[in-house]
Enzyme design. Structure first.
Site, PDB file in Angstrom:
ATOM      1  N   HIS A 272     -46.317 -20.461  53.969  1.00 48.93           N
ATOM      2  CA  HIS A 272     -46.049 -21.163  53.565  1.00 48.93           C
ATOM      3  C   HIS A 272     -45.654 -21.835  54.034  1.00 48.93           C
ATOM      4  O   HIS A 272     -45.144 -23.361  52.897  1.00 48.93           O
ATOM      5  CB  HIS A 272     -45.565 -20.885  51.970  1.00 48.93           C
ATOM      6  CG  HIS A 272     -45.492 -21.258  50.535  1.00 48.93           C
ATOM      7  ND1 HIS A 272     -44.474 -22.639  50.424  1.00 48.93           N
ATOM      8  CD2 HIS A 272     -46.136 -20.795  49.735  1.00 48.93           C
ATOM      9  CE1 HIS A 272     -45.956 -22.384  49.028  1.00 48.93           C
ATOM     10  NE2 HIS A 272     -46.305 -21.389  48.397  1.00 48.93           N
ATOM     11  N   LYS A 274     -44.525 -25.403  55.540  1.00 47.90           N
ATOM     12  CA  LYS A 274     -45.052 -27.197  55.509  1.00 47.90           C
ATOM     13  C   LYS A 274     -44.721 -28.163  56.631  1.00 47.90           C
ATOM     14  O   LYS A 274     -43.742 -28.936  56.071  1.00 47.90           O
ATOM     15  CB  LYS A 274     -45.358 -27.521  53.947  1.00 47.90           C
ATOM     16  CG  LYS A 274     -46.377 -27.416  53.503  1.00 47.90           C
ATOM     17  CD  LYS A 274     -46.102 -26.950  51.662  1.00 47.90           C
ATOM     18  CE  LYS A 274     -47.012 -26.950  50.697  1.00 47.90           C
ATOM     19  NZ  LYS A 274     -46.227 -25.497  50.725  1.00 47.90           N
TER      20      LYS A 274
END
Length: 510
Positions: A272, A274
């Site tokens: 997840h 970023k």
């Protein structure tokens, strides 16, 4: 629009400052006739699907008085004098000359203005009937008017000062590395996007190698949105997509792009993180952000990023490290991507692996990197990741007095199965550190920003925004969480309706 031809007044479009457009407005003023007037998406000539075709009706009389009835599913706001009232579906209110209607809270503003000829007869009768009473109450009325004028002026000045502060806000070039930037949101007034960035502002220039880390990746949107990417000779995409989406990405991606899904040591969760790592002839740009690589995240939501450029190390400092470098390389090592070789013009041959990033000088880093990786951590690994890593970093920091027991604002897009013990543990980590007099800061009061159904419905995306808030009802409705809930409110920045999605962010706030 109406069954009668006797005109009573107009709905005049206003901008976000509650002012009429000085130049030609994109939406013309709408005539209001006596009888029933239907206001909606069709006669406004706008594509905003939050507006129903029959959004509201205004039933007006020849003297200018009118009743507003909400026909659609979304709420409407009426500003009358000093009061701002929200009306839900099927509710009715009486409106008067000068009242301002927000067809969607904060959006599509119209002022109800009664035509002079409609009000003149009633005004004459009122003046005749009330001449003596008006004389007797003159002093009281004057005093009240002065008071109201002062109050309105104060409110207006406060609103203007907030907006002017945003409009005049500019980040100096030398301060950009230590500044958390918001992403530009479409549909907002220009001042609300001041100093904000788009993806093409971030990914630009003569990039030699690009590593893009994210959960969701839409190549069909990303490449046109970032033309510079199509010219990068080496691109590695670290993602968390499922098998079906990966098959689509493989069909759409440029041939020189490498895909890698980091391994999961446990049976749940996904990649997840970023971030972007862009290698240039002069150094590397590192971006840590909150948006998936999809259109809606970079255009419709309030997202944020931090970025800083770092030069290549010179020959005398190749072995010199830093806290930021150690954090970065340790995290990249956990991703276990397949190494690949590149030839960088005028720089030489390199193997792109985690240790490659030791070749850059992070001595001027303005932040520390706090990373999380899935799994169970103990022993020496306990303080490497997540909030325990944050605690160890903050314990080495000294803060101003105002940070004592500072409130803790938590904001994320998904909510796991929390318990009271873990919340206290997290708050302890977030409150770590000493004040200048060497006294512990003390535990701050935690607040969790979480959207309501109304927040989602009235956001730019409407109910579709709810898909970005994955959390089972059993997690959200835990009784002990009630004391933590807080609402997103950003009227002064024009972003109340751009649903916040600063996922994974824990904001330490004074």
């Amino acid at each position: 629009m109406s069954s009668s031809h006797s005109q009573v007044g107009y709905l005049i479009p206003l901008n976000h400052n509650f002012e009429e457009e000085k130049q030609k407005a994109s939406i013309p003023k709408l005539p209001i006739s006596d009888g029933t007037n239907i206001i909606g998406r069709n006669n406004l000539c706008v594509t905003d699907k939050r507006l129903s075709r029959k959004h509201l009706t205004i039933t007006a009389s020849t003297d200018g008085t009118a009743n507003l009835h909400v026909e659609g599913t979304n709420p409407v706001v009426v500003n009358s004098g000093n009061k701002r009232r929200k009306l839900n579906s099927k509710e009715t209110v009486t409106i008067s000359d000068g009242d301002v209607i927000e067809l969607i809270p904060g959006h599509h503003l119209f002022k109800y203005q009664v035509s002079k000829r409609s009000s003149s007869g009633a005004d004459n009768e009122a003046r005749e009937r009330g001449r003596n009473a008006a004389t007797q109450k003159h002093d009281k009325i004057v005093a009240t008017q002065k008071h109201d004028k002062i109050a309105v002026t104060q409110r207006h000045n406060y609103s203007r000062s907030c907006e002017e502060a945003i409009r005049d806000f500019r980040v100096a070039d030398d301060q950009i590395p230590c500044t958390f930037r918001l992403l530009r949101v479409q549909g907002l007034p220009p001042w609300a996007n001041t100093s904000c960035v788009s993806i093409s502002d971030v990914i630009q220039g003569d990039i030699l190698v690009a590593i893009l880390s994210n959960y969701m990746v839409d190549v069909d949107w990303l490449v046109p949105a970032c033309p510079a990417l199509s010219k990068v000779p080496h691109v590695l995409v670290l993602h968390g997509e499922g098998d079906e989406r990966v098959a689509c990405i493989k069909r759409s991606k440029p041939k020189n792009w490498i895909l890698h899904k980091p391994p999961l040591p446990i049976s749940f969760g996904t990649h997840h993180s970023k971030a972007m790592f862009l290698v240039y002839p002069r150094g590397v740009r590192i971006i840590v952000h909150t948006a998936n690589l999809i259109y809606v995240d970079w255009n419709n939501k309030s997202q944020g990023l931090w970025m800083q450029d770092f030069p290549w190390k010179d020959q005398h400092s190749l072995s010199k490290g830093s806290g930021f470098e150690n954090d970065l390389v340790e995290y990249l090592s956990a991703l276990k991507w397949p190494e690949f070789s590149v030839n960088l013009p005028s720089l030489g041959n390199f193997s792109i692996c985690p240790s490659f990033f030791k070749k850059f000088d992070y001595s001027d880093a303005m932040v520390r990197l706090i990373a999380s990786v899935p799994g169970y951590h103990s022993g020496n690994g306990l303080k490497k990741w997540g909030h325990m890593k944050l605690r160890s970093v903050l314990q080495e920091c000294t803060f101003d007095e105002e940070f004592k027991k500072s409130p803790l604002v938590y904001q994320f897009s998904s909510l796991g199965s929390l318990d009271e013990k873990w919340m206290v543990e997290l708050a302890s980590s977030m409150s770590a550190g000493l004040s200048k007099d060497k006294v512990p800061l003390g535990m701050g009061e935690p607040q969790i920003i979480w959207p309501t159904v109304e927040d989602v419905r009235c956001s730019i995306e409407g109910y579709a925004a709810g898909s970005a808030i994955p959390s089972p009802l059993k997690n959200v409705e835990k009784a002990f969480l009630k004391k933590y809930w807080a609402k997103w409110k950003a009227n002064h920045t024009g972003r109340t309706t751009s649903k916040e999605d600063l996922q994974g962010r824990l904001v330490f706030s004074a």
